[in-house]
Design a protein around this motif. Structure first.
Motif, PDB file in Angstrom:
ATOM      1  N   GLY A 210      -7.848  -9.032  -4.633  1.00  0.00           N
ATOM      2  CA  GLY A 210      -6.836  -9.160  -5.669  1.00  0.00           C
ATOM      3  C   GLY A 210      -5.653  -8.238  -5.415  1.00  0.00           C
ATOM      4  O   GLY A 210      -5.300  -7.981  -4.271  1.00  0.00           O
ATOM      5  N   ASN A 211      -5.071  -7.711  -6.474  1.00  0.00           N
ATOM      6  CA  ASN A 211      -3.796  -7.009  -6.325  1.00  0.00           C
ATOM      7  C   ASN A 211      -3.946  -5.517  -6.048  1.00  0.00           C
ATOM      8  O   ASN A 211      -2.954  -4.797  -6.100  1.00  0.00           O
ATOM      9  N   SER A 212      -5.158  -5.035  -5.750  1.00  0.00           N
ATOM     10  CA  SER A 212      -5.307  -3.592  -5.674  1.00  0.00           C
ATOM     11  C   SER A 212      -6.378  -3.174  -4.678  1.00  0.00           C
ATOM     12  O   SER A 212      -7.540  -3.550  -4.809  1.00  0.00           O
ATOM     13  N   SER A 213      -5.967  -2.404  -3.661  1.00  0.00           N
ATOM     14  CA  SER A 213      -6.972  -1.880  -2.738  1.00  0.00           C
ATOM     15  C   SER A 213      -7.772  -0.755  -3.401  1.00  0.00           C
ATOM     16  O   SER A 213      -8.939  -0.554  -3.087  1.00  0.00           O
ATOM     17  N   LEU A 214      -7.148  -0.044  -4.344  1.00  0.00           N
ATOM     18  CA  LEU A 214      -7.879   0.996  -5.078  1.00  0.00           C
ATOM     19  C   LEU A 214      -9.103   0.393  -5.763  1.00  0.00           C
ATOM     20  O   LEU A 214     -10.198   0.957  -5.749  1.00  0.00           O
ATOM     21  N   ASN A 215      -8.890  -0.784  -6.358  1.00  0.00           N
ATOM     22  CA  ASN A 215      -9.990  -1.488  -7.005  1.00  0.00           C
ATOM     23  C   ASN A 215     -11.091  -1.819  -5.990  1.00  0.00           C
ATOM     24  O   ASN A 215     -12.284  -1.701  -6.285  1.00  0.00           O
ATOM     25  N   MET A 216     -10.707  -2.203  -4.778  1.00  0.00           N
ATOM     26  CA  MET A 216     -11.699  -2.526  -3.752  1.00  0.00           C
ATOM     27  C   MET A 216     -12.443  -1.258  -3.310  1.00  0.00           C
ATOM     28  O   MET A 216     -13.636  -1.303  -3.018  1.00  0.00           O
TER      29      MET A 216
ATOM     30  N   GLY B  73       0.679  -7.451  -5.678  1.00  0.00           N
ATOM     31  CA  GLY B  73       0.497  -7.580  -4.240  1.00  0.00           C
ATOM     32  C   GLY B  73      -0.896  -8.068  -3.908  1.00  0.00           C
ATOM     33  O   GLY B  73      -1.582  -8.664  -4.741  1.00  0.00           O
ATOM     34  N   VAL B  74      -1.310  -7.801  -2.684  1.00  0.00           N
ATOM     35  CA  VAL B  74      -2.622  -8.228  -2.206  1.00  0.00           C
ATOM     36  C   VAL B  74      -3.313  -7.039  -1.534  1.00  0.00           C
ATOM     37  O   VAL B  74      -2.725  -6.382  -0.673  1.00  0.00           O
ATOM     38  N   GLY B  75      -4.532  -6.761  -1.941  1.00  0.00           N
ATOM     39  CA  GLY B  75      -5.338  -5.709  -1.332  1.00  0.00           C
ATOM     40  C   GLY B  75      -6.308  -6.308  -0.325  1.00  0.00           C
ATOM     41  O   GLY B  75      -6.685  -7.480  -0.427  1.00  0.00           O
ATOM     42  N   ALA B  76      -6.695  -5.501   0.657  1.00  0.00           N
ATOM     43  CA  ALA B  76      -7.629  -6.007   1.671  1.00  0.00           C
ATOM     44  C   ALA B  76      -8.494  -4.870   2.190  1.00  0.00           C
ATOM     45  O   ALA B  76      -8.098  -3.700   2.141  1.00  0.00           O
ATOM     46  N   MET B  77      -9.669  -5.235   2.672  1.00  0.00           N
ATOM     47  CA  MET B  77     -10.512  -4.252   3.332  1.00  0.00           C
ATOM     48  C   MET B  77     -11.034  -4.830   4.648  1.00  0.00           C
ATOM     49  O   MET B  77     -11.000  -6.034   4.872  1.00  0.00           O
ATOM     50  N   ALA B  78     -11.491  -3.919   5.510  1.00  0.00           N
ATOM     51  CA  ALA B  78     -12.097  -4.350   6.768  1.00  0.00           C
ATOM     52  C   ALA B  78     -13.305  -3.467   7.027  1.00  0.00           C
ATOM     53  O   ALA B  78     -13.328  -2.290   6.655  1.00  0.00           O
ATOM     54  N   ALA B  79     -14.293  -4.049   7.653  1.00  0.00           N
ATOM     55  CA  ALA B  79     -15.520  -3.323   7.979  1.00  0.00           C
ATOM     56  C   ALA B  79     -16.294  -4.158   8.991  1.00  0.00           C
ATOM     57  O   ALA B  79     -15.911  -5.290   9.296  1.00  0.00           O
ATOM     58  N   SER B  80     -17.372  -3.606   9.500  1.00  0.00           N
ATOM     59  CA  SER B  80     -18.179  -4.341  10.472  1.00  0.00           C
ATOM     60  C   SER B  80     -18.736  -5.610   9.834  1.00  0.00           C
ATOM     61  O   SER B  80     -18.790  -5.732   8.614  1.00  0.00           O
ATOM     62  N   LYS B  81     -19.180  -6.541  10.672  1.00  0.00           N
ATOM     63  CA  LYS B  81     -19.755  -7.779  10.156  1.00  0.00           C
ATOM     64  C   LYS B  81     -20.950  -7.495   9.246  1.00  0.00           C
ATOM     65  O   LYS B  81     -21.125  -8.118   8.207  1.00  0.00           O
TER      66      LYS B  81
ATOM     67  N   THR C  11      -0.548  -4.627   0.159  1.00  0.00           N
ATOM     68  CA  THR C  11       0.893  -4.892   0.215  1.00  0.00           C
ATOM     69  C   THR C  11       1.609  -4.236  -0.956  1.00  0.00           C
ATOM     70  O   THR C  11       2.766  -4.542  -1.208  1.00  0.00           O
ATOM     71  N   SER C  12       0.908  -3.354  -1.683  1.00  0.00           N
ATOM     72  CA  SER C  12       1.501  -2.781  -2.897  1.00  0.00           C
ATOM     73  C   SER C  12       2.882  -2.199  -2.652  1.00  0.00           C
ATOM     74  O   SER C  12       3.779  -2.364  -3.470  1.00  0.00           O
ATOM     75  N   LYS C  13       3.034  -1.487  -1.551  1.00  0.00           N
ATOM     76  CA  LYS C  13       4.326  -0.880  -1.260  1.00  0.00           C
ATOM     77  C   LYS C  13       5.045  -1.639  -0.149  1.00  0.00           C
ATOM     78  O   LYS C  13       5.849  -1.093   0.588  1.00  0.00           O
ATOM     79  N   VAL C  14       4.730  -2.934  -0.051  1.00  0.00           N
ATOM     80  CA  VAL C  14       5.426  -3.823   0.869  1.00  0.00           C
ATOM     81  C   VAL C  14       6.098  -4.916   0.020  1.00  0.00           C
ATOM     82  O   VAL C  14       7.301  -5.086   0.063  1.00  0.00           O
ATOM     83  N   SER C  15       5.260  -5.627  -0.765  1.00  0.00           N
ATOM     84  CA  SER C  15       5.838  -6.588  -1.709  1.00  0.00           C
ATOM     85  C   SER C  15       5.920  -5.921  -3.081  1.00  0.00           C
ATOM     86  O   SER C  15       6.868  -5.184  -3.341  1.00  0.00           O
ATOM     87  N   TYR C  16       4.907  -6.146  -3.924  1.00  0.00           N
ATOM     88  CA  TYR C  16       4.948  -5.602  -5.280  1.00  0.00           C
ATOM     89  C   TYR C  16       3.696  -4.790  -5.596  1.00  0.00           C
ATOM     90  O   TYR C  16       2.583  -5.298  -5.434  1.00  0.00           O
ATOM     91  N   PRO C  17       3.846  -3.582  -6.113  1.00  0.00           N
ATOM     92  CA  PRO C  17       2.674  -2.799  -6.513  1.00  0.00           C
ATOM     93  C   PRO C  17       1.865  -3.496  -7.604  1.00  0.00           C
ATOM     94  O   PRO C  17       0.646  -3.392  -7.644  1.00  0.00           O
ATOM     95  N   GLY C  18       2.548  -4.216  -8.490  1.00  0.00           N
ATOM     96  CA  GLY C  18       1.832  -4.848  -9.595  1.00  0.00           C
ATOM     97  C   GLY C  18       1.300  -6.222  -9.258  1.00  0.00           C
ATOM     98  O   GLY C  18       0.506  -6.782 -10.004  1.00  0.00           O
TER      99      GLY C  18
END
Lengths: 428, 428
Positions: free
Chosen positions: B101-107, B267-275, B258-265
């Protein structure tokens, strides 16, 4: 069928089964690929909301009515106009709402997660520190509610649904005697899957509960609040108002979303609860989130205007859904009416028709259908732990397939219900 | 000031303090209302992304490249094109990403929540069932990371930041000896607040860790991955590739947004990790969520095209931010350079300038500023439990105010730094 299956002689039944089976093989040879498994809106429904995509066209459109720039950080509880719209829909005050991201299920899960880890308002300890806790589960019910309980190791207790809601005598007995019972799942309007709306007596019995647990909560998932397709909407007593009269408003968590109004993948979820609950929840949410997607909230409110506009809009959905539900109900009546191998409820709204087939036959029906390319919700999914004690309930979700597909799928379903019943009777 | 404050006689210092104070009173009388407290993009930055609002114009625009209707339910891990773009940004494979969703902090919060309740891949038990667990916190650091630990009762251990990242000797000692240490917070590029990028040696020391806990994780919050405003971008070694070489890729959780790329309110959050990690997380997420807001993911990918377009786009932000950081750094140099009552780091990117004032003075500086209408991040906020042991660090967030406001706010800040230092010296 003029004669009821159950009255056939063994020989006649065998012959009849062979007829069914050859029809089934014909269908199977068609290589169908139909899906009646989930309550997903169809494309026609999604197309209704196309204009929501272009509500916000440039930077100036992104300012909320209190001057908040919805593009930037903040506003944990949701923008004021979204809270106002949902407050009206929930019939609560604005500061009794939290408007979130795209999923009320996520808000429900997070509520339970916080209750487990940190406790609810007025609770002495987190739920997770009170030994084995339990939830009452009116059955059949919503599989994803049960999945949440399962994830958190919350013991589920079945409570039978009646035509007016959960059996309140049983609910009262449990809730008032056992402090380990912390919650009850309610889909109070056009319930999933039965399509039942709780009667006034049921709601009154709920608000009059005197729970043994001080941290007991009613989980009021009003997912189908505005989703009627019949001529008249079912009436549901406003539970928050009744609780307030009794000074018991902390006992309630309410949820809804625009998932089946605008877009399931990009709608807005919301919850409502007493001021005490909302304040504690916002405090608990602080480390998790800076704010929800406020632009999407703004899109929705600008598009629907207010609660009245929102309700009015649902007539367009009803026009699409009504013929689909009619197809389901007509086919059931034509093919299974008069037989006593199945019964069902005719709902005025919601997303499902709940079919009860002969005891011990639901799994067989669903598996016959799967084999022939018709996907149904797993038999048992509408019960905690996926176990339907009677192996009888099948949830029909008629919204997603086209009307043509639906005709075929329903014919197939009825055929398989008869086949499974015949097989069962032949076993005896 | 030609002469350094510290070298003034008591009498001269008193006189000097009176001068500062009368200037301060002049500022105070202006009734300022300035905010340098949070890393919020300014309106000019937000305006850059206006076209993202109109990427999706009608129903046909809403289909992802694999045919998924992004308006409907599903796709828990995010749409394929969004996963591809973030995979490229993270330098990992597509199935090593989850786009949310819109927040990596949430993730991040949810990752820790799941670890506490259910455990991480390869862990024997949930973190929450292992007694008191601990996180290493390079300090100064990001207050919201620390708030998450505090919410879950995770004990925080300060590790000093060096100009090349956390002091890896101390990190190694802790992580390799104490199985209760389950994580370390890292903002590896343009760190919050110091603006430090981890050196190759630091990253190598991290990947070479042999943790005492089998369920230890590096939390790699790459919030400022593409956020440089200097002529050259700092280089950060790709940690996942290094971990994979060592067969230790399960040790890492990465985040960005993308909070500080597009919109903080919005944007799109993402995570990465091993399979292994991603598969377990998706399984654990099943009861929480049906899918993220896929339309907003689609908007973002269609707008930025790919990782290259995304990085290129950041030049526009840099052009807006560079003069703001220059104002901050020039004012610091002019007003506090040569004095030994303050020092700071000149960052090449990120959102902050980290100022170290005389020991025991940070709180006083922030409170003097607050009194005069200039809001700063609370002194101490950059340390666990809000406690800066030296009471020295002040986080300057220069992005949100206008350049004019910034000039005034910085002048005020430097004035208050001198005042607090003079007060401290006069105490002696």
């Amino acid at each position: 069928m003029i004669q009821m299956i159950k009255n056939l002689s063994k020989e006649a039944l065998k012959e009849y089964y062979q007829e069914l089976k050859s029809k089934y093989e014909e269908y199977k040879a068609m290589g169908l690929n139909l899906d009646m498994s989930r309550g997903k809106p169809c494309q026609e429904q999604l197309d209704l909301s196309a204009k929501i995509l272009t509500v916000l066209n440039d930077s100036e459109d992104c300012i909320s009515k209190d001057g908040t720039d919805c593009r930037n950080y903040g506003v944990l509880a949701g923008i004021v106009e979204a809270r106002e719209m949902f407050a009206e829909l929930f019939d609560v005050e604005v500061d009794e709402t939290i408007v979130g991201g795209n999923s009320s299920l996520n808000m429900i899960y997070d509520t339970i997660c916080r209750a487990m880890l940190f406790g609810v308002y007025g609770g002495e300890k987190p739920w997770g520190q009170q030994g084995e806790i339990k939830f009452l589960c009116p059955v059949p019910g919503y599989d994803r509610h049960f999945a949440i309980c399962e994830a958190f190791g919350i013991k589920m207790i079945n409570v039978p649904m009646t035509p007016t809601g959960p059996d309140m005598k049983i609910v009262k007995e449990y809730v008032e005697s056992d402090p380990q019972i912390k919650g009850i799942w309610c889909v109070p309007k056009y319930s999933n899957p039965d399509g039942i709306t709780y009667s006034a007596d049921t709601v009154m019995a709920l608000v009059d509960l005197e729970p043994a647990a001080p941290d007991f909560r009613i989980f009021w998932d009003n997912a189908y609040a505005v989703h009627y397709f019949a001529d008249e909407d079912d009436k549901l007593v406003e539970i928050m108002a009744e609780l307030k009269k009794r000074g018991k408003e902390d006992m309630l968590f309410m949820y809804t979303s625009t998932s089946k109004v605008s877009y399931p993948g990009a709608g807005v979820g919301a919850m409502a609860a007493s001021k005490n609950n909302v304040q504690l929840i916002l405090k608990q949410m602080m480390p998790q989130c800076i704010g929800p997607d406020k632009l999407n909230q703004l899109r929705h409110v600008r598009y629907f205007k207010d609660a009245t506009g929102y309700k009015q809009y649902m007539k367009k959905h009803a026009a699409i859904l009504r013929p689909r539900f009619e197809t389901v109900l007509e086919t059931l009546k034509r093919e299974l009416g008069g037989e006593d191998i199945a019964h069902w409820i005719e709902p005025n709204g919601g997303y499902f028709v709940s079919l009860y087939v002969m005891e011990g036959c639901a799994k067989r029906v669903v598996s016959l259908l799967a084999e022939a390319g018709v996907k149904m919700t797993s038999a048992g999914a509408t019960y905690p732990y996926g176990k339907d004690p009677s192996d009888s309930n099948i949830r029909i979700a008629p919204t997603y397939p086209t009307t043509d597909e639906l005709h075929t799928a329903m014919d197939m379903l009825c055929l398989c219900v008869k086949m499974a019943a015949a097989e069962k009777l032949l076993e005896k």
